[in-house]
Design a protein around this motif. Structure first.
Motif, PDB file in Angstrom:
ATOM      1  N   GLU A 118      -4.216   6.861  -1.841  1.00  0.00           N
ATOM      2  CA  GLU A 118      -3.664   6.402  -3.106  1.00  0.00           C
ATOM      3  C   GLU A 118      -2.382   7.186  -3.324  1.00  0.00           C
ATOM      4  O   GLU A 118      -2.393   8.418  -3.353  1.00  0.00           O
ATOM      5  CB  GLU A 118      -4.674   6.677  -4.237  1.00  0.00           C
ATOM      6  CG  GLU A 118      -4.204   6.319  -5.607  1.00  0.00           C
ATOM      7  CD  GLU A 118      -3.965   4.827  -5.782  1.00  0.00           C
ATOM      8  OE1 GLU A 118      -3.023   4.479  -6.480  1.00  0.00           O
ATOM      9  OE2 GLU A 118      -4.724   4.018  -5.195  1.00  0.00           O
ATOM     10  N   PRO A 119      -1.253   6.516  -3.442  1.00  0.00           N
ATOM     11  CA  PRO A 119       0.001   7.254  -3.558  1.00  0.00           C
ATOM     12  C   PRO A 119       0.102   8.068  -4.840  1.00  0.00           C
ATOM     13  O   PRO A 119       0.804   9.071  -4.893  1.00  0.00           O
ATOM     14  CB  PRO A 119       1.069   6.168  -3.520  1.00  0.00           C
ATOM     15  CG  PRO A 119       0.378   4.893  -3.779  1.00  0.00           C
ATOM     16  CD  PRO A 119      -1.060   5.078  -3.427  1.00  0.00           C
ATOM     17  N   ALA A 120      -0.622   7.677  -5.868  1.00  0.00           N
ATOM     18  CA  ALA A 120      -0.507   8.402  -7.132  1.00  0.00           C
ATOM     19  C   ALA A 120      -1.479   9.559  -7.232  1.00  0.00           C
ATOM     20  O   ALA A 120      -1.392  10.346  -8.168  1.00  0.00           O
ATOM     21  CB  ALA A 120      -0.729   7.446  -8.294  1.00  0.00           C
ATOM     22  N   ALA A 121      -2.416   9.692  -6.293  1.00  0.00           N
ATOM     23  CA  ALA A 121      -3.449  10.728  -6.400  1.00  0.00           C
ATOM     24  C   ALA A 121      -2.862  12.141  -6.448  1.00  0.00           C
ATOM     25  O   ALA A 121      -3.279  12.941  -7.298  1.00  0.00           O
ATOM     26  CB  ALA A 121      -4.456  10.588  -5.267  1.00  0.00           C
ATOM     27  N   ALA A 160      -4.427   6.679 -13.252  1.00  0.00           N
ATOM     28  CA  ALA A 160      -3.259   5.995 -12.710  1.00  0.00           C
ATOM     29  C   ALA A 160      -2.694   5.023 -13.736  1.00  0.00           C
ATOM     30  O   ALA A 160      -1.484   4.869 -13.855  1.00  0.00           O
ATOM     31  CB  ALA A 160      -3.628   5.257 -11.430  1.00  0.00           C
ATOM     32  N   SER A 161      -3.579   4.356 -14.486  1.00  0.00           N
ATOM     33  CA  SER A 161      -3.082   3.408 -15.488  1.00  0.00           C
ATOM     34  C   SER A 161      -2.503   4.125 -16.690  1.00  0.00           C
ATOM     35  O   SER A 161      -1.627   3.624 -17.358  1.00  0.00           O
ATOM     36  CB  SER A 161      -4.196   2.455 -15.905  1.00  0.00           C
ATOM     37  OG  SER A 161      -5.204   3.181 -16.568  1.00  0.00           O
ATOM     38  N   ARG A 162      -2.956   5.326 -16.955  1.00  0.00           N
ATOM     39  CA  ARG A 162      -2.445   6.088 -18.097  1.00  0.00           C
ATOM     40  C   ARG A 162      -1.152   6.815 -17.792  1.00  0.00           C
ATOM     41  O   ARG A 162      -0.392   7.105 -18.694  1.00  0.00           O
ATOM     42  CB  ARG A 162      -3.480   7.127 -18.540  1.00  0.00           C
ATOM     43  CG  ARG A 162      -4.661   6.545 -19.218  1.00  0.00           C
ATOM     44  CD  ARG A 162      -5.539   7.664 -19.682  1.00  0.00           C
ATOM     45  NE  ARG A 162      -6.791   7.147 -20.196  1.00  0.00           N
ATOM     46  CZ  ARG A 162      -7.837   7.894 -20.459  1.00  0.00           C
ATOM     47  NH1 ARG A 162      -7.785   9.185 -20.251  1.00  0.00           N
ATOM     48  NH2 ARG A 162      -8.923   7.353 -20.940  1.00  0.00           N
TER      49      ARG A 162
END
Length: 173
Positions: A118-121, A160-162
């Motif tokens: 996951e790139p945002a992890a 990730a959505s926040r």
């Protein structure tokens, strides 16, 4: 007896006899010992009378020094050859093996199956450590309803959505 008188022998006693013996030993030793040859040569070159009296010894010393130089040059060539041979037999294959293992390791890593990341992890982990984000997350947590998905994936999806919404609040603060 013969009518001729026998020649009287010159008797060499003491110093003359020992001097003669020393010169004879020099003749024997200069061929094998370079340091003695160097010393005798220096002595003979310093005294022209002695050089004339012992010309053969002088020439033996010169020959001994010349042979010593030739031996040293030959030994140097042999040493260079041995170094070249050892380098070719031991160093070059070791370097090639090390290079091959290094490249082989890169190839082996490239052959491994890709892991889905996951790139945002990493960014989420970084943000969770900051105190501002923790305060904002606690504020959102009291307003939000509990997630219906599994906790491990829901946490990443919720964070990730926040994260896009959190940036404007951080900028405003």
């Amino acid at each position: 007896m013969s009518p001729e008188k026998p020649r009287p022998r010159t008797k060499r006693f003491g110093v003359e006899f020992e001097e003669e013996r020393a010169w004879v030993t020099f003749y024997r030793r200069v061929g094998h010992d370079v340091t003695i040859a160097t010393e005798v040569l220096a002595q003979l070159e310093g005294d022209p009378e002695m050089k004339r009296a012992h010309l053969a010894l002088y020439l033996c010393c010169k020959e001994s020094l010349r042979m010593h130089k030739a031996r040293q040059a030959r030994n140097k060539r042999i040493g260079q050859f041995v170094r070249w041979l050892c380098h070719g037999l031991f160093v070059v294959p070791a370097q090639a093996l090390r290079r091959a293992l290094h490249l082989g390791g890169d190839i082996a890593v490239e052959c491994l199956p890709e892991t889905v990341k996951e790139p945002a992890a990493p960014q989420v982990r970084k943000l969770t450590r900051e105190p501002e984000f923790a305060q904002a997350a606690s504020g959102f947590g009291s307003q939000a309803t509990p997630p219906t998905v599994a906790p491990a994936t829901a946490d990443v999806q919720v964070q990730a959505s926040r994260s896009p919404r959190c940036k404007p609040t951080r900028a405003a603060a």
